[in-house]
Scaffold this motif. Sequence first.
Motif, PDB file in Angstrom:
ATOM      1  N   ASN A  36       0.870  -1.182   0.000  1.00 26.50           N
ATOM      2  CA  ASN A  36       0.000   0.000   0.000  1.00 26.50           C
ATOM      3  C   ASN A  36       0.903   1.227   0.000  1.00 26.50           C
ATOM      4  O   ASN A  36       1.529   1.562   1.009  1.00 26.50           O
ATOM      5  CB  ASN A  36      -0.907  -0.009   1.226  1.00 26.50           C
ATOM      6  CG  ASN A  36      -1.796   1.224   1.281  1.00 26.50           C
ATOM      7  OD1 ASN A  36      -1.818   2.019   0.352  1.00 26.50           O
ATOM      8  ND2 ASN A  36      -2.529   1.375   2.379  1.00 26.50           N
ATOM      9  N   GLU A  38       0.350   4.260   0.089  1.00 25.75           N
ATOM     10  CA  GLU A  38      -0.016   5.323   1.023  1.00 25.75           C
ATOM     11  C   GLU A  38       0.911   5.295   2.237  1.00 25.75           C
ATOM     12  O   GLU A  38       1.207   6.329   2.834  1.00 25.75           O
ATOM     13  CB  GLU A  38      -1.471   5.163   1.483  1.00 25.75           C
ATOM     14  CG  GLU A  38      -2.515   5.410   0.417  1.00 25.75           C
ATOM     15  CD  GLU A  38      -2.766   6.895   0.181  1.00 25.75           C
ATOM     16  OE1 GLU A  38      -2.235   7.711   0.973  1.00 25.75           O
ATOM     17  OE2 GLU A  38      -3.480   7.238  -0.777  1.00 25.75           O
ATOM     18  N   LYS A  41       4.341   7.486   2.248  1.00 23.05           N
ATOM     19  CA  LYS A  41       4.388   8.944   2.316  1.00 23.05           C
ATOM     20  C   LYS A  41       5.307   9.406   3.448  1.00 23.05           C
ATOM     21  O   LYS A  41       5.303   8.832   4.543  1.00 23.05           O
ATOM     22  CB  LYS A  41       2.991   9.516   2.544  1.00 23.05           C
ATOM     23  CG  LYS A  41       2.053   9.365   1.355  1.00 23.05           C
ATOM     24  CD  LYS A  41       0.679   9.952   1.691  1.00 23.05           C
ATOM     25  CE  LYS A  41      -0.266   9.874   0.490  1.00 23.05           C
ATOM     26  NZ  LYS A  41      -1.603  10.395   0.811  1.00 23.05           N
ATOM     27  N   GLN A  59       1.720  16.205  -0.287  1.00 20.32           N
ATOM     28  CA  GLN A  59       1.887  14.781  -0.569  1.00 20.32           C
ATOM     29  C   GLN A  59       1.603  14.469  -2.041  1.00 20.32           C
ATOM     30  O   GLN A  59       0.832  15.172  -2.705  1.00 20.32           O
ATOM     31  CB  GLN A  59       0.955  13.957   0.328  1.00 20.32           C
ATOM     32  CG  GLN A  59       1.248  14.060   1.820  1.00 20.32           C
ATOM     33  CD  GLN A  59       2.572  13.430   2.203  1.00 20.32           C
ATOM     34  OE1 GLN A  59       3.245  12.791   1.384  1.00 20.32           O
ATOM     35  NE2 GLN A  59       2.966  13.610   3.467  1.00 20.32           N
ATOM     36  N   ILE A  62      -2.198  10.067  -5.309  1.00 20.06           N
ATOM     37  CA  ILE A  62      -2.221   8.614  -5.534  1.00 20.06           C
ATOM     38  C   ILE A  62      -3.617   8.208  -5.998  1.00 20.06           C
ATOM     39  O   ILE A  62      -4.618   8.586  -5.382  1.00 20.06           O
ATOM     40  CB  ILE A  62      -1.846   7.854  -4.248  1.00 20.06           C
ATOM     41  CG1 ILE A  62      -0.413   8.225  -3.827  1.00 20.06           C
ATOM     42  CG2 ILE A  62      -1.982   6.351  -4.437  1.00 20.06           C
ATOM     43  CD1 ILE A  62      -0.022   7.682  -2.476  1.00 20.06           C
ATOM     44  N   ASN A  65      -3.685   3.143  -5.993  1.00 17.80           N
ATOM     45  CA  ASN A  65      -2.389   2.671  -5.484  1.00 17.80           C
ATOM     46  C   ASN A  65      -1.243   2.966  -6.453  1.00 17.80           C
ATOM     47  O   ASN A  65      -0.209   2.308  -6.419  1.00 17.80           O
ATOM     48  CB  ASN A  65      -2.419   1.177  -5.159  1.00 17.80           C
ATOM     49  CG  ASN A  65      -1.441   0.827  -4.042  1.00 17.80           C
ATOM     50  OD1 ASN A  65      -1.261   1.598  -3.086  1.00 17.80           O
ATOM     51  ND2 ASN A  65      -0.786  -0.308  -4.162  1.00 17.80           N
ATOM     52  N   GLU A  67       1.104   6.358  -8.099  1.00 16.77           N
ATOM     53  CA  GLU A  67       1.420   7.782  -8.038  1.00 16.77           C
ATOM     54  C   GLU A  67       1.097   8.438  -9.387  1.00 16.77           C
ATOM     55  O   GLU A  67       1.532   7.967 -10.426  1.00 16.77           O
ATOM     56  CB  GLU A  67       2.898   7.973  -7.713  1.00 16.77           C
ATOM     57  CG  GLU A  67       3.322   9.441  -7.631  1.00 16.77           C
ATOM     58  CD  GLU A  67       4.825   9.578  -7.458  1.00 16.77           C
ATOM     59  OE1 GLU A  67       5.229  10.302  -6.536  1.00 16.77           O
ATOM     60  OE2 GLU A  67       5.577   8.970  -8.258  1.00 16.77           O
TER      61      GLU A  67
END
Length: 384
Positions: A36, A38, A41, A59, A62, A65, A67
């Motif tokens: 994941n 996320e 980050k 950030q 996304i 999943n 970028e």
Amino acid sequence: MKKIIKLQSIGIILFSMLFTMSCSDDNNSPSTSVLNIEEAKLLDFPLFAIEPTGIEIVQPEIVDNKEVTYGEIKITLPSTITSLENISASITSKELNLSKFSISPSNSVNLSFEDGKVHVFTISAATGDQEALLHYNVSIIKEVAPVPETLKITGFTFEKSKNPSLPNDITITKTVEDDGGIDKIYLFVPLGTDFTDLVPTIAYDGTTLYYTQENNLNTNVEFPTVDTSFDLKYPKPLYLTVKDRNGDNVRTTNVIVDVVNPVRIETVSVTSPDATEGTSEYFPGVTKWVNQGNHKINFQKATIYKDISPVITPTTNVITVDRALPSGGLIPGESANVNVRVSQYFPEGTYKTTAVFYTRIYHDFDSDDLFEPVEVTVTANIIK
């Protein structure tokens, strides 16, 4: 019959072995779980041996999943930092789960951020194929060094637009700076100006402006942010105090508002009573001098004489003129005598002279030569 049974037994055994091997292979197959991103980050971006004054993190975007937009990290350093060369990150497990992810460039790499350089930092999987997951554009700048505040009054004006009774804008005539003491500014308005109703426009170099109209300078209040009329008529003073951004340093200025011709002679040409030849005569109160200004005044320098008649060689004053001065100075609105003395050493005849008086604000030597002198012409007759 026995052979058939035996073959069946062998088949069962072989099937069992193949099944067991198949199950064993399934148990040893690699995991197919997906990271994941996320979790990749960055929560912060500390620097090695440098404490930022500010950091802004945007950030990465996304989607599913993946970028789709790089992140942005903007770091501000104190103005005291001399160089943006050889700066390195100091990422720890507090900022990034290092058991799952790695960052490049690593903490051991020194980078230059001079001239607005931007470096891309990449977050990758720590194991497996170590694919790049997230990116951050990292920039570092220095704070602009604060400009030292002089804490001075840089402008003081009575604008005609705010003071309709004035013929034009009135600006500072003289500024006196006194490091460690109280500065002064002088402004001169026309004779007859109402000192009780003046609206100033002030400019200053500092963070906050305060004022007081008391001689106790500890009673400052913040200067109004809207146009405000002030009563500056004697004896009301006006002190302005500028404070710096930290409130630690202050500088105070005394605002002096007056007229350039504070002295008026009631009768500018007078004739004294007759003087007797051979006798020194003193005639008090041949006229009066009046303080029509806005401050207590006294003498600035000795009286001088001109237009002496008849001309005597060597030059000698047959007539001398003086002003009476109350103890503590002449207050606005008050008057005092102008007196004449006629010398005893001259023969009969008509003598004439013009006395020139100079004035300053009481005990204010900085006001020397700011005020217009005033003249009185005196005629005296010496008789036998």
